[in-house]
Design a protein around this motif. Structure first.
Motif, PDB file in Angstrom:
ATOM      1  N   PRO A   1       0.832  -1.198   0.000  1.00 13.55           N
ATOM      2  CA  PRO A   1       0.000   0.000   0.000  1.00 13.55           C
ATOM      3  C   PRO A   1       0.867   1.248   0.000  1.00 13.55           C
ATOM      4  O   PRO A   1       1.917   1.293   0.646  1.00 13.55           O
ATOM      5  CB  PRO A   1      -0.794  -0.128   1.315  1.00 13.55           C
ATOM      6  N   LEU A   2       0.437   2.273  -0.742  1.00 15.36           N
ATOM      7  CA  LEU A   2       1.191   3.519  -0.793  1.00 15.36           C
ATOM      8  C   LEU A   2       1.051   4.282   0.514  1.00 15.36           C
ATOM      9  O   LEU A   2       0.009   4.225   1.166  1.00 15.36           O
ATOM     10  CB  LEU A   2       0.693   4.385  -1.961  1.00 15.36           C
TER      11      LEU A   2
ATOM     12  N   ALA B   1      -0.302  -8.295  -7.595  1.00 17.08           N
ATOM     13  CA  ALA B   1      -1.375  -7.360  -7.288  1.00 17.08           C
ATOM     14  C   ALA B   1      -2.629  -8.086  -6.806  1.00 17.08           C
ATOM     15  O   ALA B   1      -3.479  -7.492  -6.137  1.00 17.08           O
ATOM     16  CB  ALA B   1      -1.710  -6.515  -8.516  1.00 17.08           C
ATOM     17  N   PHE B   2      -2.766  -9.387  -7.140  1.00 20.62           N
ATOM     18  CA  PHE B   2      -3.940 -10.152  -6.717  1.00 20.62           C
ATOM     19  C   PHE B   2      -3.792 -10.709  -5.313  1.00 20.62           C
ATOM     20  O   PHE B   2      -4.781 -11.150  -4.715  1.00 20.62           O
ATOM     21  CB  PHE B   2      -4.197 -11.310  -7.687  1.00 20.62           C
TER      22      PHE B   2
ATOM     23  N   GLU C   1      -4.149  -3.133   2.585  1.00 21.49           N
ATOM     24  CA  GLU C   1      -4.209  -3.521   1.185  1.00 21.49           C
ATOM     25  C   GLU C   1      -3.868  -2.342   0.279  1.00 21.49           C
ATOM     26  O   GLU C   1      -4.154  -1.182   0.604  1.00 21.49           O
ATOM     27  CB  GLU C   1      -5.616  -4.012   0.827  1.00 21.49           C
ATOM     28  N   SER C   2      -3.272  -2.621  -0.861  1.00 20.42           N
ATOM     29  CA  SER C   2      -2.991  -1.584  -1.846  1.00 20.42           C
ATOM     30  C   SER C   2      -4.239  -1.294  -2.658  1.00 20.42           C
ATOM     31  O   SER C   2      -5.204  -2.081  -2.675  1.00 20.42           O
ATOM     32  CB  SER C   2      -1.871  -2.040  -2.790  1.00 20.42           C
ATOM     33  N   ASN C   3      -4.239  -0.160  -3.330  1.00 23.02           N
ATOM     34  CA  ASN C   3      -5.359   0.214  -4.202  1.00 23.02           C
ATOM     35  C   ASN C   3      -5.530  -0.835  -5.298  1.00 23.02           C
ATOM     36  O   ASN C   3      -6.650  -1.235  -5.631  1.00 23.02           O
ATOM     37  CB  ASN C   3      -5.092   1.593  -4.807  1.00 23.02           C
TER      38      ASN C   3
ATOM     39  N   THR D   1     -10.281   6.220  -3.722  1.00 21.16           N
ATOM     40  CA  THR D   1      -9.223   5.599  -2.910  1.00 21.16           C
ATOM     41  C   THR D   1      -8.005   6.504  -2.825  1.00 21.16           C
ATOM     42  O   THR D   1      -7.410   6.676  -1.751  1.00 21.16           O
ATOM     43  CB  THR D   1      -8.830   4.237  -3.510  1.00 21.16           C
ATOM     44  N   MET D   2      -7.621   7.110  -3.951  1.00 22.33           N
ATOM     45  CA  MET D   2      -6.474   8.026  -3.950  1.00 22.33           C
ATOM     46  C   MET D   2      -6.764   9.257  -3.101  1.00 22.33           C
ATOM     47  O   MET D   2      -5.886   9.770  -2.395  1.00 22.33           O
ATOM     48  CB  MET D   2      -6.148   8.444  -5.382  1.00 22.33           C
ATOM     49  N   ALA D   3      -8.014   9.739  -3.146  1.00 20.53           N
ATOM     50  CA  ALA D   3      -8.382  10.918  -2.354  1.00 20.53           C
ATOM     51  C   ALA D   3      -8.183  10.655  -0.867  1.00 20.53           C
ATOM     52  O   ALA D   3      -7.685  11.514  -0.134  1.00 20.53           O
ATOM     53  CB  ALA D   3      -9.832  11.300  -2.641  1.00 20.53           C
ATOM     54  N   HIS D   4      -8.556   9.441  -0.409  1.00 17.90           N
ATOM     55  CA  HIS D   4      -8.410   9.119   1.014  1.00 17.90           C
ATOM     56  C   HIS D   4      -6.951   8.905   1.409  1.00 17.90           C
ATOM     57  O   HIS D   4      -6.637   8.909   2.601  1.00 17.90           O
ATOM     58  CB  HIS D   4      -9.232   7.873   1.344  1.00 17.90           C
ATOM     59  N   ARG D   5      -6.068   8.729   0.430  1.00 15.42           N
ATOM     60  CA  ARG D   5      -4.636   8.660   0.736  1.00 15.42           C
ATOM     61  C   ARG D   5      -4.026  10.048   0.870  1.00 15.42           C
ATOM     62  O   ARG D   5      -3.021  10.244   1.551  1.00 15.42           O
ATOM     63  CB  ARG D   5      -3.906   7.863  -0.358  1.00 15.42           C
ATOM     64  N   LEU D   6      -4.661  11.040   0.228  1.00 21.78           N
ATOM     65  CA  LEU D   6      -4.112  12.396   0.216  1.00 21.78           C
ATOM     66  C   LEU D   6      -4.753  13.327   1.239  1.00 21.78           C
ATOM     67  O   LEU D   6      -4.200  14.380   1.553  1.00 21.78           O
ATOM     68  CB  LEU D   6      -4.282  13.010  -1.181  1.00 21.78           C
TER      69      LEU D   6
END
Length: 319
Positions: A4-5, A69-70, A181-183, A233-238
């Protein structure tokens, strides 16, 4: 397994991405209703939506991360999350066949209210009397929107209520998987399991599109579905979830515009009034959540065991 980033503090970018996600979510519902009005069965539409989502994710993630990725760090929770997402989409699309898009969107705004209740037994969160009252007020808004006492009451609204419960469970599971988990993994599991589960039904009840417009919408719905979930998902990381939460209410405007411009249906006074109650309740819950998070943060910083105090103590020992 894809890593996960890390979280970043880029609030403005997070807000823009969340706004993009909301526009995409309205686009999904608009496309789904358009396809069903064209004669496609709800299960076929759901299958097309997730198949397109899966294809887009495969092109995005496999070249960089390969089959890793799976691999999931929490497969059971990821499976439950995927099932809840599929259930929410299938029930919501079925409701859209019979109900105005503004009505289904307004009822789905109660998701933060249901999440607040589910967070008590599932996440062990403590909810004070203020938020309990806000939850009750929010459900009054849902009743006003649905109007079960009206002679024109449409039983298809129960599909939307089922979608609401599944959606709230999906967000609870997403919260539980945050940082685990990653995006890429979350997107591939969500889209992949739905595609596999629906393939026999979607292909078995396949109705060939009768116009090029229908073909274009079938291609677009999966792309905007993937784009919307990736952007969210990216928004919740930023940015913090408490900052992003009110952005979902933009959808009442986008859904109303879609209803008027695409389907020539105007929201009723009951839908607008009930929606206003639901939004007010959701915003109050958001406000109380931000207050609670702020108090927690201040208490942690003031604690002798907090990271800031430990750094000061370490610095004092060095001096």
């Amino acid at each position: 397994m894809a890593a996960p980033l890390p979280r970043e503090d880029r609030t403005a970018a997070g807000l823009l991405l969340m706004a993009l996600a909301v526009f995409c979510f309205t686009g999904i519902d608009t496309s789904a209703k358009t396809l069903m009005l064209a004669g496609l069965a709800p299960l076929q539409v759901v299958f097309v939506r997730y198949a397109g989502h899966l294809v887009m994710c495969l092109f995005m993630y496999l070249p960089q991360e390969g089959m890793s990725a799976f691999r999931s760090a929490a497969p059971r929770r990821q499976l439950l999350r995927s099932i809840l997402l599929l259930g929410s989409t299938a029930l919501n699309f079925t409701a859209l066949k019979y109900l105005p898009i503004t009505l289904t969107t307004t009822i789905m705004f109660a998701a933060p209210i249901v999440i607040t209740l589910l967070a008590i037994p599932i996440l062990g969160e403590k909810v004070g009397p203020h938020r309990i009252v806000a939850v009750c007020v929010g459900f009054v808004g849902v009743i006003v929107t649905i109007r079960p006492w009206d002679v024109s009451f449409e039983p298809a609204v129960f599909f939307t209520l089922g979608a609401l419960l599944c959606s709230a469970g999906y967000f609870i599971m997403t919260r539980m998987l945050a940082g685990i988990e990653s995006n890429a993994t979350s997107q591939l599991w969500g889209a992949g399991l739905a595609t596999l589960a629906l393939a026999p039904f979607g292909i078995g009840s396949w109705v060939a599109p009768d116009s090029w417009v229908t073909v274009v919408v079938m291609l677009v719905i999966g792309v905007i579905g993937a784009l919307g979930h990736i952007a969210a998902t990216m928004a919740h990381r930023l940015a913090d979830a408490s900052v992003l939460a009110p952005m979902v209410y933009i959808q009442i405007l986008t859904a109303a515009l879609a209803g008027v411009l695409v389907f020539d249906t105007w929201p009723t006074v009951w839908t607008l009034g009930g929606g206003a109650i639901i939004v007010a309740s959701g915003l109050y819950i958001w406000h109380r959540e931000r207050q609670r998070s702020g108090l927690k943060l201040r208490a942690m910083r003031a604690s002798p065991y907090g990271p800031r105090r430990r750094r000061e103590q370490d610095q004092g020992r060095k001096d």
